[in-house]
Each structure stands twice: as C-alpha cells, then as structure tokens.
Design a protein around this motif. Structure first.
Motif, PDB file in Angstrom:
ATOM      1  N   SER A 125       0.821  -1.212   0.000  1.00  0.00           N
ATOM      2  CA  SER A 125       0.000   0.000   0.000  1.00  0.00           C
ATOM      3  C   SER A 125       0.856   1.263   0.000  1.00  0.00           C
ATOM      4  CB  SER A 125      -0.953  -0.008   1.194  1.00  0.00           C
ATOM      5  OG  SER A 125      -0.229   0.067   2.409  1.00  0.00           O
ATOM      6  N   ALA A 160       2.354   1.656  -3.523  1.00  0.00           N
ATOM      7  CA  ALA A 160       1.319   2.115  -4.446  1.00  0.00           C
ATOM      8  C   ALA A 160       1.258   3.631  -4.458  1.00  0.00           C
ATOM      9  CB  ALA A 160      -0.028   1.516  -4.057  1.00  0.00           C
ATOM     10  N   VAL A 161       1.362   4.228  -3.276  1.00  0.00           N
ATOM     11  CA  VAL A 161       1.328   5.686  -3.162  1.00  0.00           C
ATOM     12  C   VAL A 161       2.555   6.312  -3.813  1.00  0.00           C
ATOM     13  CG1 VAL A 161       1.364   7.612  -1.533  1.00  0.00           C
ATOM     14  CG2 VAL A 161      -0.050   5.618  -1.052  1.00  0.00           C
ATOM     15  N   SER A 219       4.450   5.049  -6.076  1.00  0.00           N
ATOM     16  CA  SER A 219       4.433   4.795  -7.514  1.00  0.00           C
ATOM     17  C   SER A 219       3.456   5.725  -8.229  1.00  0.00           C
ATOM     18  CB  SER A 219       4.072   3.329  -7.761  1.00  0.00           C
ATOM     19  OG  SER A 219       3.972   3.076  -9.145  1.00  0.00           O
ATOM     20  N   LYS A 220       2.269   5.852  -7.653  1.00  0.00           N
ATOM     21  CA  LYS A 220       1.241   6.681  -8.263  1.00  0.00           C
ATOM     22  C   LYS A 220       1.668   8.146  -8.334  1.00  0.00           C
ATOM     23  CE  LYS A 220      -2.844   5.052  -7.497  1.00  0.00           C
ATOM     24  NZ  LYS A 220      -4.104   4.686  -6.793  1.00  0.00           N
ATOM     25  N   ALA A 221       2.452   8.562  -7.339  1.00  0.00           N
ATOM     26  CA  ALA A 221       2.914   9.947  -7.309  1.00  0.00           C
ATOM     27  C   ALA A 221       4.153  10.159  -8.183  1.00  0.00           C
ATOM     28  CB  ALA A 221       3.213  10.351  -5.870  1.00  0.00           C
ATOM     29  N   GLY A 222       4.632   9.085  -8.801  1.00  0.00           N
ATOM     30  CA  GLY A 222       5.788   9.210  -9.679  1.00  0.00           C
ATOM     31  C   GLY A 222       7.116   9.307  -8.954  1.00  0.00           C
ATOM     32  N   TYR A 265      10.635  -2.144  -8.386  1.00  0.00           N
ATOM     33  CA  TYR A 265      10.653  -0.684  -8.285  1.00  0.00           C
ATOM     34  C   TYR A 265      12.091  -0.159  -8.302  1.00  0.00           C
ATOM     35  CZ  TYR A 265       5.905  -1.401  -6.456  1.00  0.00           C
ATOM     36  OH  TYR A 265       4.603  -1.774  -6.290  1.00  0.00           O
TER      37      TYR A 265
END
Lengths: 137, 137
Positions: free
Chosen positions: B44, B47-48, B50-53, B65
């Motif tokens: 989790s 995910a944060v 990654s989503k934020a780049g 990653y």
DNA sequence: GGTTTACCTAGTAAGTCTGTAGGTAATATA
DNA sequence: TATATTACCTACAGACTTACTAGGTAAACC
C-alpha cells in the motif's frame, strides 16, 4: 498531527483564566460556556491540570479554579506535555513498548532527535503571557 | 506523534533503494524482507509512491521498483507529506471539515502557523542523500 | 439540609493505525 | 502458448485513540 483538542482546550482555558482577576475562583461551568467546550469533557482536562498543581481548586459555592502562578510562569510546553502526555514526533524513538529495535542502526534517528528538540524548544519558549498579548513569534 | 509507521517505512524504503544500483529494479518482496516490513502493508505504501511518480515500477520477472531521481532530489518533506497526507501540527488550522470556527480570534493561531512552517522547513531541508550519509543535522 | 461546586469511574461512537486476505493485470521466460 | 513472476486493486478487521457522555460521590458554603 501533534496536538489534539485536549491540549488545545487546556491552552485556551489557561489563557481564559489569565484574562480574569487572578484572585477569583471561576467555576468549570462558566469556563466551559465561555470557551464553548463540553462541560463534561473539560472536567477531565481540569482534573489533570489540578492534579499537577497547575491550578488551585475549591469546592462549593464561590469555588472553582484559578491560576496559582503568573501567566509568564506557564510555558506552553509544560501544559501540552502534561495534557498530551508526549510531544514526540515519532513513537519509535521513545523508550517503552513502542521503542524501535532498529534504534542502534536507524539512519533517521538523529533527524527525529533533532526535530523533537526543536519542537520542545519552540513550545518551552512561549508562555501563556505571550499568548495573551497576541503572540506573533 | 506527527509521523506514523507509514511515513517512516516510506523513508526507510527510499533509503534502501538509494543504497542499491540505481538502474536495477528491486521487487517489493526483497525490500520487505530486507527492511523486515510486512509485504502486504508495504504494497500500500509503494502504491502511493508509484502513483505519485516517486518511483518507477515494472511488472513481471526482473521487474520491481527503482528510484527515478537522484537521492538528493527527494526531500524528506515531500515523502512524508505524500504518505502521511499532512504534517500539520494541529487539525484546526487547516481548511476543510476540521477547520476551527475560532480561527479569526484564536490567540494561538500565529503559534501553530509558525510551528507548521518550522516543521515544514525542517523536513524540506533534508534529503534522502542526507540520510544515506548518516545525517547528523 | 440543600445547593453548589469539584472529583471519580465507566461507557461509547467514530475514526485512525497497522496490518491481512484474496483477487486481477501486466511482463518475462520456457 | 503456458507458467511463473511481479505490480496493482478492493475489501476487511482487530486494536487503539479521540472526543466525548452518563451517572454517581465528596467537599464546601448558606
């Protein structure tokens, strides 16, 4: 978040007392109404302040609470530490059950320690008297 | 407490990545074992990030990653704000549902604002590269 | 005795923290 | 194409904290 309503209410109440005649006892009910804080909830906060000797309390008619020191003798830090329990930035750096097993090798430890000290210095450098006179830093 | 395990784990993971070959993709499983963090919980957090780049991610074997910037380009503040949501010292000074109706007359407001700025400046002044080299302030 | 006050114990609804459980989608390799 | 490996997604859950509420007892004053 580092300071909950409990600590903030405690500060507001202490400022409220400081704005009044220092010899007069003010009943909890009056403070609660004046600050628009739940009377019952405020009871638990006043209990802490009273037990720690931050305020005097007398029962019965004409009784209530009052400060027993000058406003400039209460630091914001002392009030927050009392009511919040701790102002630590992270739970892991403290002793006790939340202590981190990686303390020895933790690369962030010096950072947390420095932040804790910075926050402590900040709050210890401000008094109720400062808040009274519209503190601006 | 101002920083929960979520933010602390995120920092540790970012430092862990920074200690590796920057071109190599590292699977979540390896990071979780290396840092002794629950694999599912770490999912989790990644995910944060990654989503934020903040990290690149690729699926499949050989994937995982990796950082997409140099360690000195990640401030501790940016990572904590992302994973913690907010670093505000008090909930009442922010906009939104927790906003305080007394903002206009609150005598402590300047104090909270100054503290928020102090904490923000502190975290924005430290990078992952600083933590790598045993940051001492 | 009655009123006013502080003081005490207990409960509680809602939210947060720290995870778990169990799946689907994408990519590489055989 | 089949299979393994990885990221990604939704949902749940137990423990804890927060911000109260409920209902009493004890002390001080009239």
């Amino acid at each position: 978040m580092i300071v909950s309503t409990k600590g903030r209410y405690a500060l507001r109440v202490m400022v409220n007392f400081a704005q009044r005649d220092s010899a007069e006892y003010v009943p909890l009910k009056e403070i609660a109404e004046s600050e628009e804080i739940s009377q019952k909830y405020l009871e638990s906060i006043m209990a802490v302040l009273s037990k720690a000797g931050f305020v005097d309390a007398v029962h019965g008619k004409g009784g209530g609470y009052r400060l027993n020191r000058k406003p400039e003798e209460y630091t914001v830090g002392s009030i927050l530490k009392l009511t919040e329990g701790s102002l630590a930035a992270v739970s892991c750096s403290s002793q006790g059950p939340a202590a981190c097993s990686r303390t020895q090798c933790c690369q962030a430890k010096p950072m947390w320690d420095k932040l804790d000290k910075m926050i402590d210095d900040f709050f210890e450098g401000i008094t109720i008297a400062d808040l009274l006179s519209a503190y601006e830093g």
